[in-house]
Design an enzyme around this catalytic site. Structure first.
Site, PDB file in Angstrom:
ATOM      1  CB  VAL A   1      -0.930  -0.009   1.232  1.00  0.00           C
ATOM      2  CG1 VAL A   1      -1.722   1.280   1.326  1.00  0.00           C
ATOM      3  CG2 VAL A   1      -1.873  -1.205   1.163  1.00  0.00           C
TER       4      VAL A   1
ATOM      5  CB  ALA B   1      -5.646  -5.327  10.619  1.00  0.00           C
ATOM      6  CB  VAL B   2      -0.049  -3.546   9.397  1.00  0.00           C
ATOM      7  CG1 VAL B   2      -0.780  -3.305   8.084  1.00  0.00           C
ATOM      8  CG2 VAL B   2       0.052  -2.242  10.196  1.00  0.00           C
ATOM      9  N   GLY B   3      -0.494  -5.406  12.502  1.00  0.00           N
ATOM     10  CA  GLY B   3       0.256  -5.862  13.666  1.00  0.00           C
ATOM     11  C   GLY B   3       0.095  -4.911  14.838  1.00  0.00           C
TER      12      GLY B   3
ATOM     13  CG  HIS C   1     -19.724 -42.283  17.418  1.00  0.00           C
ATOM     14  ND1 HIS C   1     -19.103 -41.787  16.297  1.00  0.00           N
ATOM     15  CD2 HIS C   1     -20.919 -42.800  17.012  1.00  0.00           C
ATOM     16  CE1 HIS C   1     -19.890 -42.005  15.251  1.00  0.00           C
ATOM     17  NE2 HIS C   1     -21.005 -42.617  15.658  1.00  0.00           N
TER      18      HIS C   1
HETATM   19  P1  NAD Z   1      -0.634  -9.975  12.554  1.00  0.00           P
HETATM   20  O1  NAD Z   1       0.817  -9.904  12.823  1.00  0.00           O
HETATM   21  O2  NAD Z   1      -1.385 -11.213  12.842  1.00  0.00           O
HETATM   22  O3  NAD Z   1      -0.918  -9.650  11.019  1.00  0.00           O
HETATM   23  C1  NAD Z   1      -0.490  -8.473  10.403  1.00  0.00           C
HETATM   24  C2  NAD Z   1      -0.397  -8.740   8.910  1.00  0.00           C
HETATM   25  O4  NAD Z   1      -0.193  -7.507   8.259  1.00  0.00           O
HETATM   26  C3  NAD Z   1       0.778  -9.651   8.552  1.00  0.00           C
HETATM   27  O5  NAD Z   1       0.347 -10.660   7.693  1.00  0.00           O
HETATM   28  C4  NAD Z   1       1.758  -8.694   7.882  1.00  0.00           C
HETATM   29  O6  NAD Z   1       2.548  -9.323   6.893  1.00  0.00           O
HETATM   30  C5  NAD Z   1       0.817  -7.679   7.288  1.00  0.00           C
HETATM   31  N1  NAD Z   1       1.414  -6.372   7.039  1.00  0.00           N
HETATM   32  C6  NAD Z   1       2.290  -5.704   7.824  1.00  0.00           C
HETATM   33  N2  NAD Z   1       2.567  -4.487   7.272  1.00  0.00           N
HETATM   34  C7  NAD Z   1       1.840  -4.418   6.135  1.00  0.00           C
HETATM   35  C8  NAD Z   1       1.670  -3.407   5.134  1.00  0.00           C
HETATM   36  N3  NAD Z   1       2.307  -2.236   5.218  1.00  0.00           N
HETATM   37  N4  NAD Z   1       0.849  -3.663   4.094  1.00  0.00           N
HETATM   38  C9  NAD Z   1       0.191  -4.859   4.012  1.00  0.00           C
HETATM   39  N5  NAD Z   1       0.307  -5.838   4.927  1.00  0.00           N
HETATM   40  C10 NAD Z   1       1.110  -5.614   5.980  1.00  0.00           C
HETATM   41  O7  NAD Z   1      -1.242  -8.724  13.327  1.00  0.00           O
HETATM   42  P2  NAD Z   1      -2.742  -8.304  13.575  1.00  0.00           P
HETATM   43  O8  NAD Z   1      -3.658  -9.080  12.726  1.00  0.00           O
HETATM   44  O9  NAD Z   1      -2.746  -6.819  13.512  1.00  0.00           O
HETATM   45  O10 NAD Z   1      -2.943  -8.759  15.070  1.00  0.00           O
HETATM   46  C11 NAD Z   1      -2.101  -8.207  16.107  1.00  0.00           C
HETATM   47  C12 NAD Z   1      -1.914  -9.164  17.223  1.00  0.00           C
HETATM   48  O11 NAD Z   1      -3.119  -9.365  17.930  1.00  0.00           O
HETATM   49  C13 NAD Z   1      -1.420 -10.503  16.744  1.00  0.00           C
HETATM   50  O12 NAD Z   1      -0.139 -10.695  17.236  1.00  0.00           O
HETATM   51  C14 NAD Z   1      -2.347 -11.516  17.303  1.00  0.00           C
HETATM   52  O13 NAD Z   1      -1.657 -12.484  18.010  1.00  0.00           O
HETATM   53  C15 NAD Z   1      -3.265 -10.742  18.229  1.00  0.00           C
HETATM   54  N6  NAD Z   1      -4.619 -11.180  17.908  1.00  0.00           N
HETATM   55  C16 NAD Z   1      -4.959 -12.463  18.217  1.00  0.00           C
HETATM   56  C17 NAD Z   1      -6.193 -12.942  17.874  1.00  0.00           C
HETATM   57  C18 NAD Z   1      -6.533 -14.357  18.202  1.00  0.00           C
HETATM   58  O14 NAD Z   1      -5.850 -14.952  19.009  1.00  0.00           O
HETATM   59  N7  NAD Z   1      -7.569 -14.927  17.615  1.00  0.00           N
HETATM   60  C19 NAD Z   1      -7.105 -12.135  17.214  1.00  0.00           C
HETATM   61  C20 NAD Z   1      -6.721 -10.847  16.907  1.00  0.00           C
HETATM   62  C21 NAD Z   1      -5.473 -10.374  17.273  1.00  0.00           C
END
Ligand code: NAD
Ligand code: FAD
Length: 478
Positions: free
Chosen positions: A245, A276-278, A451
């Site tokens: 992006v 939602a990039v971390g 079962h």
């Molecule tokens: P994530 O790390 O799971 O995913 C982020 C994604 O964004 C990755 O695939 C990454 O490659 C991508 N990304 C990063 N920068 C980017 C960019 N500039 N353009 C496009 N893609 C890009 O992080 P999240 O989804 O934001 O979640 C954060 C944290 O919250 C996670 O560590 C997760 O463990 C936790 N979480 C857990 C759950 C669960 O346990 N079910 C649910 C939601 C969140």
């Protein structure tokens, strides 16, 4: 009220509140400070998980799952309905009520167990002193024998898509839309992108997910990730991997997203864009100049295996320290620290942390993936069983996915369990228990499962490790 405590906890998310409650239960005089304020501006406990994370997202996932079942699946069961529609404000209000109940419940647990609660920002000064600044900017200094830091994490922001709180939002904003966006963009095909993208996709949004990496869910087992991707695409999610992006321009009522793919530059027009990039460790305002607590090179609070920082008697737990950012991981760390302060010797087993992605079907795993074992040079046997062959899954009309078990080739010890399927989040607990007890695949195979249950797929996959599964064709005569 005395300002001296045995333990002061900063942060009342699942890591901090669990630590505070356990300390108090063990007779330790405990204070917990949290600065969060809810949608109504009132102090709220429970951190990200209860207010803007695990719980509200699952409330919307469950609501949207019921909607899509009513819309697409009921007819298969012979159930007729009128036209199905979704009342988004009602769905959001229900989610808010669940949040209110649970966050209020933490307050009640604090009161019942004897935790002294402070609403405001905590700053570690040094020598066990913690400064609390309340929401009226009044400060108090507390003294603690021990301090537990649990300030959690915050969403990562990217310059290419600055949040504006209305059309470009983070995960918290995406849990509060007042209507279903016609076109929804999601940056990041991670856990949040797939879960929240699923919610709005089910409710009728046209969802496009832009992911920087070429691989889909690289942390999951490759086979499971591949199958999950196909299923999510079949549900209508447009997942574009290997995209960068470069800009997001708000227009009157939407956003124009510019991105580069391997075939050049593109534009995507959406009504809402979720970033939602971390998440990143949140330490703003936490450490005074003399705290002595160090950060690691990625900005996490530096701790050892027992969650002790560089300062004895100062501990850190949860998202702010190394390891996966998961509520249950933080909770176990909080409880471990509390019990160690009280003189017990528990440990956290970081090898058996379950991971779940609450899409439908759910994706859940514990232990090593097949690609990790291959990279480590570990010899293993694999057994798998599809839900398409499960009587219970058929009865529920929910037959997508499989269970896959990886076991050491020599000892048969279970090294990893990967589940894509209905209720994978519940079934993975069986694998965690098995691995905690160092079970072999044979152990799981000789245990009796009820079962008909979805869990029988775990049983059959375990039998499959040695080629003994019953509900498959096996002419090897093993
Ligand atoms: P994530 O790390 O799971 O995913 C982020 C994604 O964004 C990755 O695939 C990454 O490659 C991508 N990304 C990063 N920068 C980017 C960019 N500039 N353009 C496009 N893609 C890009 O992080 P999240 O989804 O934001 O979640 C954060 C944290 O919250 C996670 O560590 C997760 O463990 C936790 N979480 C857990 C759950 C669960 O346990 N079910 C649910 C939601 C969140
Ligand atoms: P937090 O929950 O972030 O709590 C920290 C608290 O400390 C906050 O209230 C914060 O305001 C407060 N604080 C920070 N600094 C200070 C200070 N200086 N003084 C006072 N207070 C302070 N995890 C799962 O395991 N399962 C899931 O299904 C799941 N779903 C998620 C969905 C979403 C949308 C998001 C965003 C996250 C999800 N997570 C999930 C991750 C989970 O929410 C976190 O791992 C968990 O909340 C971390 O707990 P914590 O106690 O470390 O921090």
């Amino acid at each position: 009220m005395s300002d001296n405590f045995d333990v002061i906890v900063i942060g009342a998310g699942p890591a901090g509140y669990a630590a505070a409650i356990r300390c108090a239960q063990l007779g330790v005089n405990t204070a917990c400070i949290d600065k969060s304020q809810g949608k109504d501006g009132q102090p709220t406990l429970g951190g990200t998980c209860l207010n803007w994370g695990c719980i509200p997202s699952k409330a919307l996932l469950d609501a949207s799952h019921k909607y899509i079942e009513a819309k697409n699946d009921f007819a298969e069961f012979g159930i007729s309905t009128g036209e199905i529609s979704i009342d988004v404000p009602k769905m959001i209000a229900r989610k808010d009520e669940i949040v209110k109940g649970l966050t209020g419940g933490i307050g009640a647990l604090f009161q019942g167990n004897g935790v002294t609660s402070y609403s405001g920002s905590g700053k570690l000064l040094g020598n066990g002193q913690v400064e609390v600044t309340d929401h009226n900017d009044l400060t108090t200094v507390l003294n603690g024998e021990h301090v537990i830091l649990a300030p959690g994490s915050a969403p990562v922001e990217i310059p290419a898509a600055p949040l504006n709180g209305s059309t470009i939002v983070d995960s918290a904003g995406a849990l509060d839309f007042d209507s279903v966006p016609t076109r929804l963009g999601v940056i990041g095909a991670g856990v949040i992108g797939l879960e929240i993208g699923s919610v709005w996709n089910r409710l009728g949004a046209e969802v496009t997910v832009l992911e920087a990496l070429e691989d889909f869910l690289p942390m999951a087992d490759t086979r499971i990730a591949r199958d999950a991707k196909k299923m999510l695409i079949a549900q209508g999610m447009d997942i574009r991997l290997g995209t960068k992006v470069t800009g997001a321009t708000p227009t009157g009522d939407g956003v124009v997203v510019a991105y580069e793919g391997e075939d050049g530059e593109h534009e995507l027009v959406v009504d809402k864009l979720i970033v939602a990039v971390g998440r990143r460790p949140f330490t703003e305002g936490l450490l005074g100049a003399d705290s002595g607590v160090a950060l690691d090179e990625n900005g996490f609070l530096f701790v050892n295996d027992l969650c002790v920082t560089d300062v004895p008697n100062v501990y850190a737990v949860g998202d702010v320290v190394r390891g996966p950012m998961l509520a249950h991981k933080g909770t176990e760390e909080g409880v471990m620290v509390a019990e160690r302060i009280a003189g017990f010797k528990p440990l956290v087993n970081y090898e058996t942390i379950p991971n779940v992605i609450y899409t439908h079907p759910e994706i859940a795993w514990v232990g090593k993936t097949e690609q990790q074992l291959k990279a480590d040079g570990t010899q293993f046997n694999a057994g798998s069983f599809p839900f398409a062959a499960s009587g219970r899954a058929m009865a529920a009309n929910d037959t997508q996915g499989m269970v896959k078990i990886l076991a050491d080739a020599e000892s048969d010890r279970i090294l990893g369990v990967h589940i894509l399927g209905p209720q994978a989040s519940e079934m993975v607990a069986q694998a965690v228990i098995a691995m905690e007890f160092d079970a072999s695949a044979e152990d799981l195979g000789i245990i009796m499962f009820a079962h008909p249950t979805l869990s029988e797929a775990v049983h059959e996959a375990a039998l499959g490790v040695a080629g003994h599964a019953i509900h498959v064709v096996n002419r090897k005569r093993k």
